[in-house]
Design a protein around this motif. Sequence first.
Motif, PDB file in Angstrom:
ATOM      1  N   ALA A 291       0.792  -1.223   0.000  1.00 48.49           N
ATOM      2  CA  ALA A 291       0.000   0.000   0.000  1.00 48.49           C
ATOM      3  C   ALA A 291       0.825   1.274   0.000  1.00 48.49           C
ATOM      4  O   ALA A 291       0.267   2.373  -0.077  1.00 48.49           O
ATOM      5  CB  ALA A 291      -0.926   0.011   1.220  1.00 48.49           C
ATOM      6  N   LEU A 292       2.154   1.172   0.089  1.00 50.68           N
ATOM      7  CA  LEU A 292       2.997   2.377   0.150  1.00 50.68           C
ATOM      8  C   LEU A 292       3.757   2.629  -1.131  1.00 50.68           C
ATOM      9  O   LEU A 292       4.090   3.781  -1.446  1.00 50.68           O
ATOM     10  CB  LEU A 292       3.996   2.256   1.308  1.00 50.68           C
ATOM     11  CG  LEU A 292       3.425   2.027   2.700  1.00 50.68           C
ATOM     12  CD1 LEU A 292       4.540   2.000   3.735  1.00 50.68           C
ATOM     13  CD2 LEU A 292       2.385   3.084   3.053  1.00 50.68           C
TER      14      LEU A 292
ATOM     15  N   LYS B 260       0.998   6.214   4.930  1.00 54.61           N
ATOM     16  CA  LYS B 260       0.348   5.926   3.655  1.00 54.61           C
ATOM     17  C   LYS B 260      -0.142   7.211   2.987  1.00 54.61           C
ATOM     18  O   LYS B 260       0.023   7.407   1.774  1.00 54.61           O
ATOM     19  CB  LYS B 260      -0.819   4.970   3.892  1.00 54.61           C
ATOM     20  CG  LYS B 260      -1.614   4.596   2.650  1.00 54.61           C
ATOM     21  CD  LYS B 260      -2.726   3.631   3.007  1.00 54.61           C
ATOM     22  CE  LYS B 260      -3.578   3.309   1.780  1.00 54.61           C
ATOM     23  NZ  LYS B 260      -4.230   4.501   1.218  1.00 54.61           N
ATOM     24  N   ALA B 261      -0.740   8.091   3.778  1.00 52.42           N
ATOM     25  CA  ALA B 261      -1.248   9.344   3.222  1.00 52.42           C
ATOM     26  C   ALA B 261      -0.121  10.219   2.685  1.00 52.42           C
ATOM     27  O   ALA B 261      -0.271  10.893   1.652  1.00 52.42           O
ATOM     28  CB  ALA B 261      -2.041  10.106   4.288  1.00 52.42           C
TER      29      ALA B 261
ATOM     30  N   GLY C 225      -3.600   7.495  -3.369  1.00 53.01           N
ATOM     31  CA  GLY C 225      -4.004   6.099  -3.299  1.00 53.01           C
ATOM     32  C   GLY C 225      -3.703   5.302  -4.554  1.00 53.01           C
ATOM     33  O   GLY C 225      -4.462   4.398  -4.918  1.00 53.01           O
ATOM     34  N   LYS C 226      -2.579   5.584  -5.195  1.00 50.38           N
ATOM     35  CA  LYS C 226      -2.228   4.868  -6.424  1.00 50.38           C
ATOM     36  C   LYS C 226      -2.017   3.379  -6.165  1.00 50.38           C
ATOM     37  O   LYS C 226      -2.250   2.545  -7.048  1.00 50.38           O
ATOM     38  CB  LYS C 226      -0.979   5.494  -7.061  1.00 50.38           C
ATOM     39  CG  LYS C 226      -0.578   4.855  -8.381  1.00 50.38           C
ATOM     40  CD  LYS C 226       0.626   5.564  -9.009  1.00 50.38           C
ATOM     41  CE  LYS C 226       0.242   6.867  -9.654  1.00 50.38           C
ATOM     42  NZ  LYS C 226       1.354   7.427 -10.491  1.00 50.38           N
ATOM     43  N   PHE C 227      -1.581   3.026  -4.950  1.00 52.59           N
ATOM     44  CA  PHE C 227      -1.297   1.626  -4.638  1.00 52.59           C
ATOM     45  C   PHE C 227      -2.423   0.965  -3.842  1.00 52.59           C
ATOM     46  O   PHE C 227      -2.230  -0.071  -3.215  1.00 52.59           O
ATOM     47  CB  PHE C 227       0.028   1.518  -3.877  1.00 52.59           C
ATOM     48  CG  PHE C 227       1.192   2.036  -4.675  1.00 52.59           C
ATOM     49  CD1 PHE C 227       1.655   1.329  -5.779  1.00 52.59           C
ATOM     50  CD2 PHE C 227       1.794   3.239  -4.344  1.00 52.59           C
ATOM     51  CE1 PHE C 227       2.716   1.814  -6.524  1.00 52.59           C
ATOM     52  CE2 PHE C 227       2.858   3.725  -5.088  1.00 52.59           C
ATOM     53  CZ  PHE C 227       3.324   3.006  -6.192  1.00 52.59           C
ATOM     54  N   ALA C 228      -3.593   1.565  -3.881  1.00 54.34           N
ATOM     55  CA  ALA C 228      -4.749   1.013  -3.179  1.00 54.34           C
ATOM     56  C   ALA C 228      -5.602   0.192  -4.141  1.00 54.34           C
ATOM     57  O   ALA C 228      -5.437   0.247  -5.352  1.00 54.34           O
ATOM     58  CB  ALA C 228      -5.573   2.126  -2.557  1.00 54.34           C
TER      59      ALA C 228
END
Length: 461
Positions: A183-184, A441-442, A448-451
Amino acid sequence: MDYAGELFPTRQTQPSASDQQVWNWAQNATLGSRASIRRPGNEDQLRELVAGQRGKIRVMGSRLSTGSLLRADGPQDILLDTGRMEGLISATDDSATFAAATPLDQVYRTLTAMGRMLPSSPGVIALQTLAGAIATGTHGQGLRQSSIADEVLRIRMILADGGIAVFDRDHAWFGAAQLALGALGVVTEVTLRTVPTTLFTCFKSACAAGELESLLYDWNEGYPLSKAWWFPEEDKVHVWSARQANEAEEKSYRDNGGRTVALSTGDESMNATVERTLGHMRADTKILGKDGTPFKTVARFKDFSDITGDVYQVFCRGIATPQINIEIGIPFSRAGEVIQKIKRWYAQTHPHMHYPVILRCTGPSSAWLSPAYGEATCFFGFVVYYAEDGTLSRDGVHFLGEVEKLLAREGGRPHWGKYYNRHLYPWREMYPRWEHFRQAKADLDPKGKFANAFIADIFKS
């Protein structure tokens, strides 16, 4: 919510060559279209790809995780295959740096050839990539170590804008990068702590489960490495306890050319238990032939051969076969209490099982999202195998759903790479550094490209 349909999907058993979908390893979930796959050949190509991507990005890895964790949801989303970027990059006297897509079995073979090993015990399945293993908290067994992520010294990552970030143990967000669920950013290199190879002798035994609550502590506190399989219906436990090999055992191993040395005990005390368990499995799975892969995983419990070898030869013995595997971490200090509750629940309900409860304990982890964060943890594992036609037994599905609810009520934390009902868990309350991870993450991936839908759901405000 259709809990069973979401968590326990039917798997396809006859994949079509014309199928344009990408499936996870278990063939029970689609991850996206084949057209969405991108395969960069080096880090520069990867950086350019990430920077220019408008949709979401999910890294495929070896695809062993659940579909929800890996899936690319939208038409502009891509699946990233970094498999062309693998192998040893560099090494020092006490560390080794690998490309992140290196399979674990390659990591282990490389280190063994160097006379080195990781201080952590391996997980049983070595098909997974190094980055995938640390991203989901893959662990072995033994209170004197924790997950593979806890042996990481440095992580190199491509961020959403194509920039490079390096996280070492002094970095404020190292605990987030250790176990990040993808997610990062995209991990490209991982530096691991290594130590000289140690040989172990593993002793296999069986006992009644009546004193399991206390014996579990004896095994784990008395041996560097320990693992147990509990058959509640039969009131039996099959246990492995390993210590460092003595001089005579090491000599036997060297004389055998570096191959494992086994001493058969002739113990047949588990044979009847194993045969009854295999009977349940055959009735449920309808797999043709008594030697099908799932049956081999259980038939091995007849083997009581003590064995000397390196840690990978002894413990990295998993047989990959499609299954639903739920694993929930409970604080080690409360493991006995939870075993008692499972015993009472089992006596009242007599759930249908065709695999024993797996008990593996580890020391505390420093990864913020590790189920073992901050305290020694006992992982309770539960398995149901797929039938020949890709379905799961109704009784098996019911058992998994109910036992997970029991452990969730006890404050259990699920293994991220396996199956679980995410709606059972109060994520913020479970993890002391949850909000710190959300902040990392924020800052690292503000758009949120990796969400994907799963990541967005559990980290929503």
